[in-house]
Design a protein around this motif. Structure first.
Motif, PDB file in Angstrom:
ATOM      1  N   PHE A   1      36.689 178.225   1.566  1.00  0.00           N
ATOM      2  CA  PHE A   1      37.000 176.804   1.419  1.00  0.00           C
ATOM      3  C   PHE A   1      38.245 176.607   0.558  1.00  0.00           C
ATOM      4  O   PHE A   1      39.037 175.672   0.807  1.00  0.00           O
ATOM      5  N   ILE A   2      38.449 177.468  -0.436  1.00  0.00           N
ATOM      6  CA  ILE A   2      39.635 177.353  -1.288  1.00  0.00           C
ATOM      7  C   ILE A   2      40.899 177.579  -0.473  1.00  0.00           C
ATOM      8  O   ILE A   2      41.908 176.885  -0.643  1.00  0.00           O
ATOM      9  N   THR A   3      40.858 178.552   0.440  1.00  0.00           N
ATOM     10  CA  THR A   3      42.022 178.809   1.288  1.00  0.00           C
ATOM     11  C   THR A   3      42.291 177.638   2.225  1.00  0.00           C
ATOM     12  O   THR A   3      43.452 177.250   2.437  1.00  0.00           O
ATOM     13  N   LEU A   4      41.232 177.049   2.784  1.00  0.00           N
ATOM     14  CA  LEU A   4      41.413 175.875   3.637  1.00  0.00           C
ATOM     15  C   LEU A   4      41.997 174.704   2.853  1.00  0.00           C
ATOM     16  O   LEU A   4      42.870 173.977   3.348  1.00  0.00           O
ATOM     17  N   ALA A   5      41.514 174.512   1.619  1.00  0.00           N
ATOM     18  CA  ALA A   5      42.049 173.437   0.784  1.00  0.00           C
ATOM     19  C   ALA A   5      43.517 173.686   0.444  1.00  0.00           C
ATOM     20  O   ALA A   5      44.334 172.755   0.421  1.00  0.00           O
ATOM     21  N   TYR A   6      43.868 174.957   0.205  1.00  0.00           N
ATOM     22  CA  TYR A   6      45.262 175.297  -0.091  1.00  0.00           C
ATOM     23  C   TYR A   6      46.159 175.050   1.125  1.00  0.00           C
ATOM     24  O   TYR A   6      47.250 174.472   0.994  1.00  0.00           O
ATOM     25  N   ILE A   7      45.692 175.452   2.296  1.00  0.00           N
ATOM     26  CA  ILE A   7      46.478 175.214   3.516  1.00  0.00           C
ATOM     27  C   ILE A   7      46.642 173.716   3.764  1.00  0.00           C
ATOM     28  O   ILE A   7      47.722 173.232   4.133  1.00  0.00           O
ATOM     29  N   GLY A   8      45.561 172.952   3.557  1.00  0.00           N
ATOM     30  CA  GLY A   8      45.645 171.508   3.735  1.00  0.00           C
ATOM     31  C   GLY A   8      46.606 170.857   2.753  1.00  0.00           C
ATOM     32  O   GLY A   8      47.338 169.928   3.107  1.00  0.00           O
ATOM     33  N   THR A   9      46.629 171.354   1.505  1.00  0.00           N
ATOM     34  CA  THR A   9      47.551 170.808   0.506  1.00  0.00           C
ATOM     35  C   THR A   9      48.999 171.086   0.879  1.00  0.00           C
ATOM     36  O   THR A   9      49.864 170.194   0.810  1.00  0.00           O
ATOM     37  N   ILE A  10      49.287 172.323   1.274  1.00  0.00           N
ATOM     38  CA  ILE A  10      50.657 172.674   1.668  1.00  0.00           C
ATOM     39  C   ILE A  10      51.082 171.879   2.900  1.00  0.00           C
ATOM     40  O   ILE A  10      52.220 171.382   2.982  1.00  0.00           O
ATOM     41  N   PHE A  11      50.175 171.719   3.849  1.00  0.00           N
ATOM     42  CA  PHE A  11      50.500 170.969   5.066  1.00  0.00           C
ATOM     43  C   PHE A  11      50.758 169.506   4.748  1.00  0.00           C
ATOM     44  O   PHE A  11      51.686 168.899   5.298  1.00  0.00           O
TER      45      PHE A  11
END
Length: 204
Positions: free
Chosen positions: A171-181
């Motif tokens: 979930f942390i990686t998904l949140a990081y990808i969503g933030t960068i996007f």
């Protein structure tokens, strides 16, 4: 002379008609069905300036902070709650030591700004939150009753994709990808808006 002027007028009309049709076709579709500019769609405030990289140092700082946080969470292997508790614990201890040291040295502490929430602000936030929750419930009602098959199909596909992606990353990686996007895409779309609208309109 009159015939030549009529012919010239017809030629100018023929030249201008395709250009107007092309502009209307390119401007006929806009992403998210918005009416104003991208800056207005994002709220038109400081958040919009950060997302559109008008304050590039803040945008770059947000990406650096998100990357550092992601690396800490991924490399440490500690749960999210543990790391947050440790960070708040360190901050509270530092502030406590700083305030007592200043009192010991007879130094005046800097006054912290007061956070005041007016009743009007709270009522507006509650009203806007209520409207959004009501819209979500109406959409969920239409999906469960099968009134909108297209929306039902989109929701099923999105949930299946989230389930598939979630099985490969945390979930942390998904949140990081969503933030960068969310930081990179608005600026990219604002720069190449005509091309994105053109190809998205063809697909739509």
């Amino acid at each position: 002379m009159e015939n030549s002027s009529n012919i010239d007028g017809q030629e100018t009309r023929n030249r201008t008609i395709p250009s107007t049709s092309s502009t209307t076709s390119s401007d006929g579709y806009r992403l998210f069905d918005r009416q104003g500019s991208v800056h207005q769609f994002l709220g038109g405030g400081k958040v919009a300036d950060v997302l559109l990289w008008k304050q590039w140092h803040v945008s770059f700082g947000a990406i650096v902070a998100a990357t550092v946080a992601w690396l800490i969470f991924e490399w440490s292997g500690l749960p999210f709650l543990s790391i947050c508790s440790d960070v708040f614990l360190i901050l509270i201890v530092l502030f406590f030591v700083h305030s007592n040291y200043a009192a010991y040295r007879n130094r005046q502490l800097q006054t912290l700004p007061e956070l005041v929430l007016s009743e009007e602000m709270v009522n507006n936030a509650a009203a806007s939150f209520r409207v959004k929750i009501k819209n979500v419930l109406l959409v969920a009602h239409d999906i469960t009753l099968g009134k909108d098959f297209r929306l039902f199909f989109k929701v099923v596909i999105c949930l299946w994709l989230l389930s598939a992606v979630g099985s490969y990353c945390s979930f942390i990686t998904l949140a990081y990808i969503g933030t960068i996007f969310s930081i990179a895409f608005p600026a990219f779309y604002s720069k190449y808006e005509e091309h994105v609208n053109k190809y998205r309109g063809m697909i739509h």
